[in-house]
Enzyme design. Structure first.
Site, PDB file in Angstrom:
ATOM      1  CE  LYS A  12      80.794  61.562 -50.890  1.00 20.33           C
ATOM      2  NZ  LYS A  12      80.738  61.307 -52.249  1.00 20.33           N
ATOM      3  CE1 TYR A  52      81.037  56.603 -50.746  1.00 21.09           C
ATOM      4  CE2 TYR A  52      83.142  56.606 -49.263  1.00 21.09           C
ATOM      5  CZ  TYR A  52      82.100  56.910 -49.975  1.00 21.09           C
ATOM      6  OH  TYR A  52      81.357  58.335 -49.731  1.00 21.09           O
ATOM      7  CG  ASN A 115      80.527  63.721 -55.202  1.00 14.37           C
ATOM      8  OD1 ASN A 115      80.882  63.186 -54.147  1.00 14.37           O
ATOM      9  ND2 ASN A 115      80.348  62.748 -55.952  1.00 14.37           N
ATOM     10  CG  HIS A 118      76.974  58.581 -48.722  1.00 11.66           C
ATOM     11  ND1 HIS A 118      77.408  57.931 -49.562  1.00 11.66           N
ATOM     12  CD2 HIS A 118      75.984  58.327 -47.260  1.00 11.66           C
ATOM     13  CE1 HIS A 118      76.474  56.681 -48.989  1.00 11.66           C
ATOM     14  NE2 HIS A 118      76.100  57.026 -48.354  1.00 11.66           N
ATOM     15  CD  GLU A 129      75.281  53.812 -46.718  1.00 13.88           C
ATOM     16  OE1 GLU A 129      74.582  55.419 -47.225  1.00 13.88           O
ATOM     17  OE2 GLU A 129      75.800  52.864 -48.042  1.00 13.88           O
TER      18      GLU A 129
HETATM   19  N1  UDP Z   1      83.611  58.318 -56.888  1.00 13.50           N
HETATM   20  C1  UDP Z   1      84.462  58.700 -57.427  1.00 13.50           C
HETATM   21  N2  UDP Z   1      85.055  58.424 -59.308  1.00 13.50           N
HETATM   22  C2  UDP Z   1      84.490  57.312 -59.481  1.00 13.50           C
HETATM   23  C3  UDP Z   1      82.907  57.629 -59.217  1.00 13.50           C
HETATM   24  C4  UDP Z   1      82.691  57.529 -57.865  1.00 13.50           C
HETATM   25  O1  UDP Z   1      86.053  59.374 -56.802  1.00 13.50           O
HETATM   26  O2  UDP Z   1      84.309  57.481 -60.547  1.00 13.50           O
HETATM   27  C5  UDP Z   1      83.525  58.968 -55.362  1.00 13.50           C
HETATM   28  C6  UDP Z   1      82.176  60.101 -55.005  1.00 13.50           C
HETATM   29  O3  UDP Z   1      82.855  60.730 -54.152  1.00 13.50           O
HETATM   30  C7  UDP Z   1      81.462  58.977 -54.772  1.00 13.50           C
HETATM   31  C8  UDP Z   1      81.892  57.822 -54.055  1.00 13.50           C
HETATM   32  O4  UDP Z   1      82.858  57.231 -54.730  1.00 13.50           O
HETATM   33  O5  UDP Z   1      80.648  59.402 -54.644  1.00 13.50           O
HETATM   34  C9  UDP Z   1      80.663  56.859 -54.199  1.00 13.50           C
HETATM   35  O6  UDP Z   1      80.589  56.305 -55.467  1.00 13.50           O
HETATM   36  P1  UDP Z   1      78.869  55.599 -55.557  1.00 13.50           P
HETATM   37  O7  UDP Z   1      79.204  55.157 -56.765  1.00 13.50           O
HETATM   38  O8  UDP Z   1      78.862  55.065 -54.458  1.00 13.50           O
HETATM   39  O9  UDP Z   1      79.016  57.135 -56.311  1.00 13.50           O
HETATM   40  P2  UDP Z   1      77.188  57.875 -54.902  1.00 13.50           P
HETATM   41  O10 UDP Z   1      76.458  57.025 -53.806  1.00 13.50           O
HETATM   42  O11 UDP Z   1      78.265  58.723 -54.484  1.00 13.50           O
HETATM   43  O12 UDP Z   1      76.774  58.285 -56.111  1.00 13.50           O
HETATM   44 MG    MG Z   2      77.099  55.052 -53.510  1.00 13.80          MG
END
Ligand code: UDP
Ligand code: MG
Length: 155
Positions: A12, A52, A115, A118, A129
């Site tokens: 990212k 997303y 973070n 992905h 994806e």
């Molecule tokens: N995210 C955020 N705030 C939150 C939860 C998620 O900004 O409270 C962002 C973060 O970058 C995360 C992405 O949205 O990686 C996708 O969320 P998901 O729940 O799919 O988590 P992941 O699969 O990336 O662990």
């Molecule tokens: Mg996710």
């Protein structure tokens, strides 16, 4: 033997800006992952809304889109036995503050949405994806000699 899976990883924008792309790739390489595709891509709003879709109504969604559009990302496909869960394990929990030490997110970040990485979270998500980012002829098949250590008899 368990099924061979493919999974999508995106490195990212915070990783690109902080010059940590090599560190992330290195952690995946040290694990032994087999890379079968890689490219850079600049994501538009439509692609991100699709990618997303499960969180598009959350209050943080606009900042997530803004962040994800701030630079290109590096898209990678890894292949191997039960690789979807293996990669998620190396990446760590979504919130870096809750992620286990030793994971990419815990070791290299402290915030959301920034973070670092992905990674697909299920077989269905991985299939969708990978198609979103790669055509079939961009996925490479080759023999990786070290697979015998990671997936085979060990020698
Ligand atoms: N995210 C955020 N705030 C939150 C939860 C998620 O900004 O409270 C962002 C973060 O970058 C995360 C992405 O949205 O990686 C996708 O969320 P998901 O729940 O799919 O988590 P992941 O699969 O990336 O662990
Ligand atoms: Mg996710």
């Amino acid at each position: 033997m368990a099924d061979i899976q493919r999974t999508l990883v995106l490195i990212k924008p915070d990783a690109l800006q902080r010059e940590l792309v090599g560190e992330v790739l290195s952690r995946f390489e040290r694990k032994g992952l087999k890379m079968v595709a890689m490219k850079m891509a600049h994501l538009d709003e439509a692609t991100l809304t699709e990618h997303y879709g499960h969180i598009k109504d959350k209050p943080f969604f606009p900042s997530l889109v803004q962040y994800m559009r701030s630079t290109p990302v590096v898209a990678i496909v890894y292949e191997g036995i039960e690789i979807i869960d293996e990669v998620r394990k190396v990446v760590g929990a979504t919130n870096p503050r809750k992620a286990d030490a030793g994971t990419i997110r815990a070791d290299l970040s402290m915030n959301v949405p920034s973070n670092m990485v992905h990674a697909s979270d299920s077989i269905d998500a991985a299939a969708t994806e990978i198609k979103r980012f790669f055509t079939d002829d961009e996925l490479f098949m080759y023999e990786k000699l070290t697979d015998r250590f990671h997936f085979g008899e060990g020698i």
